[in-house]
Structures are given as structure tokens and as C-alpha cells.
Design an enzyme around this catalytic site. Structure first.
Site, mmCIF file in Angstrom:
data_model
loop_
_atom_site.group_PDB
_atom_site.id
_atom_site.type_symbol
_atom_site.label_atom_id
_atom_site.label_comp_id
_atom_site.label_asym_id
_atom_site.label_seq_id
_atom_site.Cartn_x
_atom_site.Cartn_y
_atom_site.Cartn_z
ATOM 1 C CG HIS A 211 -0.312 0.322 2.552
ATOM 2 N ND1 HIS A 211 0.249 -0.509 2.955
ATOM 3 C CD2 HIS A 211 -0.179 1.572 3.198
ATOM 4 C CE1 HIS A 211 1.014 -0.082 4.226
ATOM 5 N NE2 HIS A 211 0.589 1.207 4.261
HETATM 6 C C1 UD1 Z 1 -2.210 5.532 6.376
HETATM 7 C C2 UD1 Z 1 -0.908 5.890 6.755
HETATM 8 C C3 UD1 Z 1 0.131 4.794 6.435
HETATM 9 C C4 UD1 Z 1 -0.320 3.607 7.145
HETATM 10 C C5 UD1 Z 1 -1.378 3.135 6.372
HETATM 11 C C6 UD1 Z 1 -2.117 2.123 6.985
HETATM 12 C C7 UD1 Z 1 -0.336 8.326 6.768
HETATM 13 C C8 UD1 Z 1 0.582 9.514 5.665
HETATM 14 N N1 UD1 Z 1 -0.246 7.094 6.033
HETATM 15 O O1 UD1 Z 1 -2.009 5.300 4.720
HETATM 16 O O2 UD1 Z 1 1.608 5.156 7.077
HETATM 17 O O3 UD1 Z 1 0.805 2.613 6.716
HETATM 18 O O4 UD1 Z 1 -2.375 4.309 6.796
HETATM 19 O O5 UD1 Z 1 -3.246 1.742 6.297
HETATM 20 O O6 UD1 Z 1 -0.930 8.608 7.578
HETATM 21 N N2 UD1 Z 1 -9.500 4.882 2.517
HETATM 22 C C9 UD1 Z 1 -10.731 4.190 2.363
HETATM 23 N N3 UD1 Z 1 -11.059 3.993 3.879
HETATM 24 C C10 UD1 Z 1 -10.487 4.347 5.004
HETATM 25 C C11 UD1 Z 1 -9.555 5.161 4.823
HETATM 26 C C12 UD1 Z 1 -8.721 5.336 3.580
HETATM 27 O O7 UD1 Z 1 -11.092 3.965 1.471
HETATM 28 O O8 UD1 Z 1 -11.328 4.189 6.016
HETATM 29 C C13 UD1 Z 1 -8.818 5.276 1.012
HETATM 30 C C14 UD1 Z 1 -9.212 6.611 0.507
HETATM 31 O O9 UD1 Z 1 -9.318 6.549 -0.754
HETATM 32 C C15 UD1 Z 1 -7.981 7.541 0.900
HETATM 33 C C16 UD1 Z 1 -6.896 6.501 0.834
HETATM 34 O O10 UD1 Z 1 -7.519 4.914 1.271
HETATM 35 O O11 UD1 Z 1 -7.714 8.343 0.069
HETATM 36 C C17 UD1 Z 1 -5.682 6.600 1.680
HETATM 37 O O12 UD1 Z 1 -6.072 6.586 3.067
HETATM 38 P P1 UD1 Z 1 -4.900 7.607 3.963
HETATM 39 O O13 UD1 Z 1 -5.604 7.665 5.480
HETATM 40 O O14 UD1 Z 1 -4.621 9.100 3.410
HETATM 41 O O15 UD1 Z 1 -3.496 7.006 3.942
HETATM 42 P P2 UD1 Z 1 -3.426 5.191 4.000
HETATM 43 O O16 UD1 Z 1 -2.702 4.959 2.378
HETATM 44 O O17 UD1 Z 1 -4.339 4.604 4.394
#
Ligand code: UD1
Length: 369
Positions: A211
Site C-alpha cells: 500500500h
Molecule cells: C495511512 C498511513 C500509513 C499507514 C496506512 C495503513 C499516513 C501518511 N499514512 O496510509 O502510514 O501505513 O495508513 O493503512 O498517515 N481509504 C478508505 N477507507 C478508509 C481510509 C482510507 O477507503 O477508511 C482510502 C481513501 O481513498 C484514501 C486512501 O485510502 O484517500 C488513503 O488513506 P489515507 O488515510 O490518506 O492513507 P493510507 O494510505 O491508508
């Protein structure tokens, strides 16, 4: 009674905070107040961990959600500041803010707290990948700079903090709290039916997760990795719970169907803690770009081929079972072969990854506050 604002936001925070919340129950002079920022909001990235890890319902849920880094971090700071100020107005101020890991919620809480002169403790301080392109590296550097209590999981973290000029009296080597959660739940996990449900045999499959932005946001890199995984699946079946951001990228780059149709590849939705631990703890090998999983595989003594060029957790390579293979297909193939041949290195579990880190952390929190 001292009040500790304990901040969680994203999936890897929950398994770190759970044992800390439980360890507070052993003391009468500290009260943890759980604040969930809502950075992760899907049931299977958030709520399921509260249920399975016995985490109490958050006192406050901020529902911040997704966005660009600037938007998300900005909203996090705004909402956390309001929460800290509201507590002060109710005459129930926080004596300390406790943050874990390196996600955007971690750095936002540290920033909101220090501006209000609330001291910050950082659990998992000092880890450095020395790769400033990673959003997590920026979060680690800033959070440590703002924290006056630096609770460290492995020796390299202590060295990094000293090198950056953090005084020794702020640094405590307490061990790895995520391994507390793993040790507490590994037997319960083995009772899950997921292996049978997926028709997998213990010790005969690989678990894959992917991821990191550096691996999934660039179409050329993700295509290369997809091809490697399809290739790996010819030697050993792979189970791949797909993070939402990865699924979205696979779809956009037209790679999802190829992976879904490949022989020996099982794609799943993200799993809860117990099902995932059931899978990893009985796997032959783990292929991942996750930081936490490098540590969990070391604790489980399962080989881990880490699809990154660097790691902020070097002990998993020097003492543990992890090898950095980058995104190089040949490297991955050759290490996989040595796992299958039985010639892959053996690891040992680092000191203080003993299931007792949360107790040490809470004692330090109470002593410092
Ligand atoms: C975040 C952390 C990363 C961690 C990861 C574990 C940061 C910078 N990154 O990355 O260090 O390893 O979590 O999962 O904080 N989304 C959903 N559902 C959710 C949350 C997110 O569908 O409940 C999708 C959305 O499209 C969102 C994308 O995932 O834009 C990224 O989510 P985000 O919280 O920005 O970062 P992660 O890639 O999950």
C-alpha cells in the site's frame, strides 16, 4: 488524577494503543482518554479492531476522513485543537498527549498539543528510513522534534535520536508495543476458520500486502510488482488482502482483472486483526511493504520479503527475518526460492519485544507527567 489524551486515527495505530489503554488499568493515578480522529473510517480498517482488540469506544470521534496530505493534516489539527481546548474549558485539561506511530494523525496531534503547551509522548520514536520522500518520514521527524518523551522500540531509534541531538533524559527504550498485541492474540487467531474457508494449508502459502505510495501510485512500478506477484503465485499460492488505496490504483491502471484472474492468487478485502494474524502466523512467507508487518513477521519468526529499498526498522533485517528486496523481481524470486528450499536465514526476536512493552510505557508516562 492525571489525564492522558491517547490519539488513534489509522489502522496501524489501533494495535499499538490497545495494550497501552489496558495497562492504564493497573494504575490509579492516570486516566486515558481515547480520541479517534477518523483518518480511517471503513469498518474493516477501523471498527473491527475496536471489537477484536477490546478497545473501549472512543471518548471523542472526530470523523476527519480522507483528503490530500495538506487537507487531511489541516483538518486533523483543527479538530484536535478544538478537542484539547474544550477539555480545558470543562476544567478537565489534558496533562499529556500520547501519540503512536507515524501517520498523519500522529503529527497533527503533536502539533496541536505543543501549541497549547501540552507535553507530548511519542510511542515508536526515533525510527528513520532516511527517505524524505515517504510521508511517514516527515511525520516521524516532526513528531519527535515536538515530543518531550520519546519511547523507543529498537536500539537504532535511540542512536538516531541521539544523533539528532535529543537529550538522553527524554529517550527511553521500552520495546515494541505492537508485539504485546500479537502475543496476546496469536493463540486466539489460530482458532479462526479463515484457512479452512480459503482452502489453505498451514505453512503452504504466502501472504502479500502492498500500500505504500512509492509502490502503488506509479503505474510502471505497480505493473512490475503485479507481474512479480503473478510469477510468485506459480511457486506458492498467495493471499492478498487489498488496501483500499491499492485496489483503487490497480483498477485505475487496468491491473485488477489481471491479478484477479491469475492462477494461485486470492484477493481479499482488508481483514480484521484476528483473521489477518491467523493468515500471517501460519504462512510460509510474507511479502510486504508494510512497516508493522516487518516487525510482526520477525516476532512470528516467519520469513519476510520486504518490497522496499529502505526500512526505518533495521533490526528486522539485522536480527529478524526480513530482507529488503526493493521492487526487483529477480531479488524477490531468488529469496523466495531460498525460503521454499529451506535455506533462508533464521531470525531472532529483538530484546524487549516480549509482550510487556505497554506496562513499561505507562510507567514512563506516569513518571514523566
Ligand atoms: C495511512 C498511513 C500509513 C499507514 C496506512 C495503513 C499516513 C501518511 N499514512 O496510509 O502510514 O501505513 O495508513 O493503512 O498517515 N481509504 C478508505 N477507507 C478508509 C481510509 C482510507 O477507503 O477508511 C482510502 C481513501 O481513498 C484514501 C486512501 O485510502 O484517500 C488513503 O488513506 P489515507 O488515510 O490518506 O492513507 P493510507 O494510505 O491508508
Amino acid at each position: 488524577m492525571k489525564r492522558f489524551a491517547c490519539i488513534v486515527g489509522a489502522r496501524p495505530n489501533f494495535m499499538k494503543m490497545a495494550p497501552i489503554l489496558h495497562a492504564f488499568a493497573e494504575h490509579t493515578d492516570g486516566q486515558p482518554v481515547l480520541i479517534h480522529t477518523g483518518q480511517h473510517y471503513d469498518r474493516n480498517l477501523s471498527d473491527v479492531f475496536f471489537d477484536e482488540l477490546d478497545i473501549p469506544r472512543p471518548h471523542v470521534s472526530l470523523g476527519v476522513g480522507s483528503g490530500t496530505h495538506g487537507e487531511q493534516t489541516g483538518r486533523l489539527i483543527i479538530e484536535l485543537e478544538k478537542t484539547f481546548l474544550a477539555a480545558r474549558e470543562r476544567q478537565e485539561p489534558f496533562d499529556r498527549v500520547v501519540v503512536v506511530g507515524d501517520v498523519n494523525s500522529t503529527v497533527a496531534a503533536a502539533l496541536a498539543a505543543v501549541k497549547l503547551q501540552i507535553p507530548v509522548a511519542h510511542v515508536e520514536a526515533g525510527l528513520r528510513s532516511f527517505d524524505r520522500r515517504m510521508p511517514e518520514e516527515a511525520n516521524r521527524l516532526v513528531t519527535d522534534t515536538l515530543s518531550d518523551l520519546l519511547l523507543v522500540s529498537e536500539e537504532s531509534g535511540v542512536d538516531n535520536l541521539r544523533r539528532e541531538g535529543h537529550p538522553d533524559d527524554r529517550i527511553r527504550l521500552v520495546g515494541n508495543v505492537m508485539i504485546d498485541t500479537l502475543r496476546r492474540h496469536v493463540r486466539r487467531a489460530a482458532e479462526r476458520s479463515i484457512l479452512a474457508d480459503l482452502r489453505l494449508e498451514s505453512g503452504c502459502y504466502a501472504v502479500v500486502t502492498l500500500h505504500r505510495p512509492s509502490n502503488v501510485d506509479d503505474p510502471a512500478v505497480l505493473r512490475a510488482l503485479t507481474e512479480v506477484l503473478i510469477d510468485v503465485a506459480r511457486s506458492v499460492p498467495i493471499v492478498f488482502p487489498v488496501h483500499p488505496r491499492t485496489r483503487e490504483r490497480l483498477k485505475t491502471f487496468g491491473l485488477l482483472a489481471e491479478l484477479e484472474d491469475a492462477a494461485g492468487v486470492v484477493l481479499l478485502e482488508p481483514l480484521g486483526y484476528l483473521d489477518f494474524l491467523a493468515l500471517t502466523s501460519q504462512s510460509k512467507v510474507i511479502v510486504t511493504d508494510s512497516g508493522g508487518l516487518q516487525e510482526e513477521s520477525t516476532a512470528l519468526e516467519i520469513p519476510c520479503l520486504t518490497m522496499r529499498e529502505n526500512t526505518e526498522r533495521p533490526v528486522t533485517v539485522t536480527e529478524g527475518t526480513s530482507t529488503l528486496v526493493g521492487t526487483d523481481a529477480e531479488q524477490l524470486r531468488s529469496h523466495l526460492q531460498s525460503v521454499l528450499d529451506g535455506t533462508y536465514k533464521r531470525g531472532r526476536c529483538p530484546d524487549l519485544w516480549d509482550g510487556q512493552a505497554a506496562g513499561r510505557i505507562v510507567r514512563e508516562l506516569l513518571a514523566a507527567t
